[in-house]
Design a protein around this motif. Structure first.
Motif, PDB file in Angstrom:
ATOM      1  N   PRO A   1      -8.245   0.520  -0.063  1.00 14.04           N
ATOM      2  CA  PRO A   1      -7.580   0.544   1.255  1.00 14.04           C
ATOM      3  C   PRO A   1      -8.495   0.111   2.393  1.00 14.04           C
ATOM      4  O   PRO A   1      -8.067  -0.605   3.305  1.00 14.04           O
TER       5      PRO A   1
ATOM      6  N   CYS B   1      -2.980  -2.605  -2.976  1.00 14.07           N
ATOM      7  CA  CYS B   1      -4.038  -1.634  -2.714  1.00 14.07           C
ATOM      8  C   CYS B   1      -4.132  -0.662  -3.890  1.00 14.07           C
ATOM      9  O   CYS B   1      -3.152  -0.426  -4.601  1.00 14.07           O
TER      10      CYS B   1
ATOM     11  N   ARG C   1      -8.808  -3.758   2.595  1.00 16.95           N
ATOM     12  CA  ARG C   1      -7.557  -4.519   2.582  1.00 16.95           C
ATOM     13  C   ARG C   1      -7.536  -5.637   3.614  1.00 16.95           C
ATOM     14  O   ARG C   1      -7.259  -6.796   3.283  1.00 16.95           O
TER      15      ARG C   1
ATOM     16  N   SER D   1       0.852  -1.191   0.000  1.00 13.36           N
ATOM     17  CA  SER D   1       0.000   0.000   0.000  1.00 13.36           C
ATOM     18  C   SER D   1       0.885   1.237   0.000  1.00 13.36           C
ATOM     19  O   SER D   1       2.040   1.197   0.437  1.00 13.36           O
TER      20      SER D   1
END
Length: 268
Positions: A209, A149, A212, A130
């Protein structure tokens, strides 16, 4: 080998958490300047973790957390025709780039790379990337599976440090996305967003996000639900299939089938 000291891992920007048969390794690069500066020490920390993992660990979750893009470290132009943009100066330098792959320029081949243990047949390894983590693609490619992400940014930046893909990265890239696309990424060093990387075939999951953790947990649960002996046999078969002739692969499949059949056969 004893578990690496938390203070030593923290100095390298790494944390390790072990819960049952799962180990979670987190590499935090949110502080760009500190993160890139200690990239070389990250390699040593990863090597120590690989050596210390006990035999009951079945899965390693590698979380790579980047920060926000810095103006002088490249950008992605979403309006570009192919969605790719050449990055600017990354600030990684030779030490940062080789640090993440586990060897120095003079030590290529002199010792195993820090992340080679991530492909052990007795382990599943899952990379979760991410944020702006452009130098993390090498490390993510060392894992069995990848979750990117949508806010991730990655690149093959070695060209900007005068480095070629090494330690198996070139083979993995060609296997995943083909020769032409691998050549494009390695020679241009262009930045990919998480979605672009997923659409190229560099990851098995793309997540927002906010989703996740749930997505990763579902994947981990599914992997750990498989019987360990059977999972080890399957991974070993797939992992070494490229090295064998068709005849040898068929023989390996037969031998694995016989071993697993004996394990599940009811006692006579």
């Amino acid at each position: 080998m004893s578990r690496p000291a938390a203070v030593d891992l923290a100095a390298a920007g790494v944390t390790l958490a072990i819960e049952g048969s799962r180990a979670t390794v987190t590499i935090d690069r949110q502080d760009h300047d500190a993160g890139w500066a200690r990239a070389a020490s990250t390699a040593g920390a990863l090597a120590d973790i690989g050596r210390c993992l006990s035999g009951n660990i079945r899965l390693v979750l590698l979380r790579i957390i980047g920060g926000l893009p810095c103006p002088d470290r490249g950008r992605v132009d979403a309006a570009a025709a192919d969605g790719l943009e050449r990055p600017g100066t990354t600030g990684l330098g030779t030490a940062g780039m080789t640090g993440m792959t586990g060897v120095g320029m003079d030590g290529m081949g002199s010792r195993p790379p820090a992340q080679c243990w991530l492909s052990r047949p007795d382990l599943f390894s899952v990379a979760v990337v991410s944020g702006y983590a452009v130098d993390a693609l090498h490390l993510a490619l060392a894992c069995d599976l990848r979750v990117f992400c949508e806010d991730a940014y990655l690149a093959m930046t070695g060209i900007h440090q005068g480095l070629v893909p090494a330690l198996g990265v070139s083979r993995t890239l060609v296997d995943l996305i083909g020769y032409s696309r691998a050549l494009d990424l390695c020679v241009t060093g262009r930045v990919l967003s998480g979605r672009q990387a997923y659409e190229l075939g560099l990851a098995e999951r793309l997540v927002a996000p906010g989703d996740r953790d749930d997505t990763v947990e579902d994947l981990v649960t599914g992997l750990l639900a498989a019987p360990r002996g059977l999972a080890v046999e399957i991974k070993a078969l797939l992992l070494h299939s490229r090295e064998r002739t068709r005849k040898d692969q068929l023989r390996a499949e037969r031998d694995a089938w016989l071993r697993t059949a004996r394990e599940v056969a009811p006692p006579g």
